[in-house]
Design a protein around this motif. Structure first.
Motif, PDB file in Angstrom:
ATOM      1  N   HIS A 121      10.299  61.598  20.768  1.00  0.00           N
ATOM      2  CA  HIS A 121       9.600  61.917  19.482  1.00  0.00           C
ATOM      3  C   HIS A 121       8.142  61.874  19.495  1.00  0.00           C
ATOM      4  CE1 HIS A 121       8.745  57.950  17.836  1.00  0.00           C
ATOM      5  NE2 HIS A 121      10.083  57.759  18.282  1.00  0.00           N
ATOM      6  N   ALA A 147       4.218  67.428  19.645  1.00  0.00           N
ATOM      7  CA  ALA A 147       5.498  68.151  19.735  1.00  0.00           C
ATOM      8  C   ALA A 147       5.284  69.605  20.290  1.00  0.00           C
ATOM      9  CB  ALA A 147       6.176  67.941  18.331  1.00  0.00           C
ATOM     10  N   THR A 201       9.816  66.669  15.594  1.00  0.00           N
ATOM     11  CA  THR A 201       9.575  66.948  16.991  1.00  0.00           C
ATOM     12  C   THR A 201      10.445  68.282  17.417  1.00  0.00           C
ATOM     13  OG1 THR A 201       8.877  64.669  17.387  1.00  0.00           O
ATOM     14  CG2 THR A 201       9.353  66.134  19.142  1.00  0.00           C
ATOM     15  N   ALA A 238       6.458  61.992  23.104  1.00  0.00           N
ATOM     16  CA  ALA A 238       6.494  63.539  23.629  1.00  0.00           C
ATOM     17  C   ALA A 238       6.688  63.741  24.923  1.00  0.00           C
ATOM     18  CB  ALA A 238       5.489  64.409  22.896  1.00  0.00           C
TER      19      ALA A 238
END
Length: 220
Positions: free
Chosen positions: A16, A51, A79, A194
């Motif tokens: 995330h 994201a 995300t 990410a």
């Protein structure tokens, strides 16, 4: 023995984006949470941007994805929602087995907070080590690995997963790339927000091969 079935062709896992807890930082503090449930911790504005960048990177991967799975926690759901806006991919299935580790009574406490408030648990953590220690009401790393084993066996085709750092590191452990000692030596914090980690099956019958780990070049 392969941890996954022969039907899995590739597995891409995305941590995330930056969450409010990730961003806050609590140097010297006993706590890093202000009462928000772990499941409800959201992304920051920066995390949302990360994201989006991850989504653009994922859209470049060919072939596309047959199945998208996601931890049900808010930060992973956000995300996935943002990243998938840039992609032609199936809607995500939310699977509780992909959630973050449950820390029980120790949730929200830093290492110094555990030592201060639960000195007995702090000593037990030191005796058993971080891999096997299970906090009251929580999970050990092997507990998380057991639920990951179950979901990995159900995967097929080209799979995309939005999850947490511990799930990514433990998948490497399940694939035989890291042992207990190596896991203990590397913290999950090394997995960047990410970032992308990917395994591919090069030929039918071959084991899954790691082709990218903790790749955050799309953020740089």
């Amino acid at each position: 023995m392969d941890v996954v079935g022969p039907g899995l062709e590739s597995l891409t896992m995305v941590r995330h984006g930056e969450s409010t807890v990730n961003a806050a930082g609590y140097p010297g503090a006993a706590e890093f949470s202000s009462g928000t449930r772990d499941a409800d911790v959201p992304l920051t504005e920066k995390g949302a941007g990360q994201a989006a960048a991850a989504g653009k990177r994922l859209a470049e991967i060919t072939p596309g994805f047959d199945l998208v799975l996601c931890s049900p926690y808010v930060r992973t759901r956000e995300t996935a929602r943002i990243a998938l806006e840039s992609m032609d991919a199936p809607s995500p299935w939310f699977d509780e087995r992909l959630r973050d580790r449950e820390n029980g009574i120790l949730f929200g406490l830093t290492r110094s907070g555990i030592m201060l408030r639960y000195p007995r648990e702090y000593r037990e953590l030191g005796r058993l080590g971080g891999f096997y220690y299970r906090p009251p009401g929580g999970e050990s790393w092997p507990d998380v690995a057991l639920r990951l084993r179950a979901v990995l066996r159900e995967m097929h085709g080209h799979v995309l997963v939005f999850t947490h750092d511990i799930a990514i590191v433990l998948t490497r452990y399940l694939f035989g790339e890291l042992g207990e000692a190596e896991l203990s030596a590397q913290t999950t914090a090394q997995v960047r927000n990410a970032s992308l980690t990917r395994w591919e099956r090069m030929d039918s019958g071959d084991a899954m091969r790691l082709t990218a780990y903790n790749d955050a070049s799309h953020l740089d």
